[in-house]
Scaffold this active site. Structure first.
Site, short mmCIF file in Angstrom:
data_model
loop_
_atom_site.label_atom_id
_atom_site.label_comp_id
_atom_site.label_asym_id
_atom_site.label_seq_id
_atom_site.Cartn_x
_atom_site.Cartn_y
_atom_site.Cartn_z
N SER A 131 4.42 2.98 8.07
CA SER A 131 3.97 1.94 7.14
C SER A 131 5.11 1.35 6.33
O SER A 131 5.96 2.09 5.84
CB SER A 131 2.95 2.51 6.17
N HIS B 245 0.82 -1.22 0.00
CA HIS B 245 0.00 0.00 0.00
C HIS B 245 0.86 1.28 0.00
O HIS B 245 0.34 2.36 -0.26
CB HIS B 245 -1.02 -0.02 1.15
N ASP C 218 0.02 -7.51 1.81
CA ASP C 218 0.52 -6.13 1.81
C ASP C 218 2.05 -6.13 1.89
O ASP C 218 2.64 -5.84 2.93
CB ASP C 218 -0.11 -5.37 3.00
#
Ligand SMILES: *[C@@H]1O[C@H](CO)[C@@H](O)[C@H](O)[C@H]1NC(C)=O
Ligand SMILES: *[C@@H]1O[C@H](CO)[C@@H](O)[C@H](O)[C@H]1NC(C)=O
Ligand SMILES: *[C@@H]1O[C@H](CO)[C@@H](O)[C@H](O)[C@H]1NC(C)=O
Ligand SMILES: *[C@@H]1O[C@H](CO)[C@@H](O)[C@H](O)[C@H]1NC(C)=O
Length: 295
Positions: free
Chosen positions: A241, A84, A142
Site C-alpha cells: 500500500s 490510508h 487516497d
C-alpha cells in the site's frame, strides 16, 4: 513526539512555487540496477525512490514497529504515499520512521555480488499532509505527503522518482505495462512479507474492470484512480500500500526516466489469486495538490 497532520484542499491548477524542480528533474527517475536479475526480485539500486514506512503501535507498555506501507521519494523533503497508510490509523498507532535506500530488510548493509549499498537513510515524519476531501469509507483521494525531518541525501541508492510532466499528464496508459514495487506478500499461498524488494509488471486496464468487482463496490471511482492488473498470480498485495507504480518514459531533454504514475490503493484480500485487478491512485490527477503542498 508530536506529528502535525495538515489537511489541504484539492486544487485544480498548478501553483507557482519556490522549489527548483529543474534540480530534481536533473536526477529523478534514474535507475542504477542492472537488470540481469530476473523474476520478481528487484536489483539493488533499481528503484532508489522506494520508501519503507514504519508504523509504531503502542500496546500497554510495549512498542511494536511494523512496516505495512510503502512510499516514494519525490523531493528531498517529501515522500508520497496513500492516505490510508498514514491517516485514520488506530488510536495507539502512528507513522514513526521512513527508510530510504532499503533493499533487503534482513540485512543492515545490502549487497549484491561484491558490491554493497550505503546503509539506509532513516527519517522521522515532521508533517503529514492529506487532502481535506479524503474519505476513508469511499477510499477517494487516497494520497498523502510526508514531510521528512531533514532532506534526503541523493546517492546512487537514494534518488527521487519523476512526476508526470508535459504530454504524459494526459496519458491514461491504457493497456500499457507498468511496474509496481513493494515488500508485500508476493505469494498469496505463503503470505509472509518479502525481505527483498519485489517488482511486478502489470497492464493498466479500464476502470470498469475494477468497478465490476463485488468487494470493491463500496468505493467510489473517479479520474483520480486507475485500475491495474488482472493477471492470475500477479498483483500488489498487503504491505505494498502507498507504494509506487512507475513506467519508464522519455522525458523532454532527459531521455528515458522512471515516472511515478500511481500509488497502490486498494485491492481484494485474495490479491493475485483470482486474476482480479486492483485500484491505484492516479498521480497525474493530483499534481496540482502535490505542488501546492510542496511549494
Ligand atoms: C534551478 O536549478 C538549475 C539547475 O541547478 C539552475 O540552472 C537554475 O538557474 C535554477 N533556477 C532557479 C530559479 O533558481
Ligand atoms: C546527509 O549528509 C549529511 C552530511 O554528510 C549528514 O550530516 C546527514 O546526517 C545525512 N542525512 C541522512 C538522512 O543520512
Ligand atoms: C464519508 O462518506 C460517507 C459515506 O458517503 C459519509 O457518511 C461520511 O460522512 C463521509 N465522511 C467525511 C469525513 O466526509
Ligand atoms: C489520470 O489523470 C489524468 C489527469 O487528470 C487523466 O488525463 C488520465 O486520463 C487519468 N488516468 C486514468 C487512467 O483515468
Amino acid at each position: 513526539m508530536k506529528i502535525f497532520l495538515i489537511f489541504v484542499s484539492i486544487l485544480t491548477e498548478i501553483a507557482n512555487g519556490k522549489t527548483n524542480w529543474t534540480r530534481i528533474n536533473d536526477v529523478c527517475g534514474v535507475s542504477h540496477g542492472d537488470r540481469i536479475i530476473g523474476g520478481t526480485k528487484a536489483a539493488l539500486g533499481q528503484y532508489p525512490w522506494v520508501a519503507h514506512i514504519g508504523l509504531l503501535k503502542q500496546e500497554r507498555n510495549d512498542h511494536k514497529l511494523s512496516y505495512e506501507c510503502g512510499g516514494s521519494l519525490i523531493h528531498p523533503k517529501f515522500v508520497i504515499s496513500a492516505a490510508h497508510c498514514v491517516y485514520g490509523l488506530g488510536n495507539n498507532e502512528r507513522v514513526a520512521t521512513i527508510k530510504l535506500g532499503e533493499h533487503n530488510l534482513e540485512t543492515d548493509i545490502d549487497c549484491e555480488g561484491n558490491h554493497c549499498a550505503d546503509p539506509p537513510q532513516v527519517f522521522y515524519p515532521e508533517r503529514i499532509y492529506v487532502p481535506r476531501e479524503y474519505n476513508d469509507t469511499k477510499l477517494k483521494h487516497d494520497i498523502a505527503l510526508i514531510e521528512l525531518d531533514e532532506p534526503a541525501n541523493f546517492t546512487r541508492y537514494v534518488l527521487p522518482v519523476c512526476l508526470p510532466s508535459g504530454d504524459m499528464i494526459k496519458n491514461d496508459l491504457m493497456s500499457m505495462m507498468v511496474e509496481i514495487t513493494g515488500w508485500g506478500y508476493f505469494d498469496i499461498d505463503d503470505p509472509v512479507s518479502s525481505s527483498i524488494l519485489n517488482v511486478v509488471r502489470l497492464p493498466v486496464v479500464e476502470i470498469e474492470k475494477c468497478k465490476e468487482i463485488k468487494q470493491l463496490s463500496v468505493y467510489e471511482f473517479s479520474k483520480g484512480q486507475m485500475c491495474v492488473g488482472g493477471i492470475k498470480g500477479k498483483d500488489s498485495c498487503n504491505g505494498d500500500s502507498g507504494g509506487p507504480l512507475v513506467k519508464a518514459m522519455s522525458m523532454d531533454n532527459y531521455g528515458p526516466r522512471y515516472i511515478l504514475f500511481g500509488l497502490v490503493s486498494v485491492g481484494v484480500p485474495s490479491c493475485g489469486k483470482f486474476s482480479l485487478p486492483a485500484v491505484y491512485t492516479n498521480v497525474s490527477h493530483y499534481l496540482p495538490w502535490i505542488y501546492d503542498v510542496i511549494n
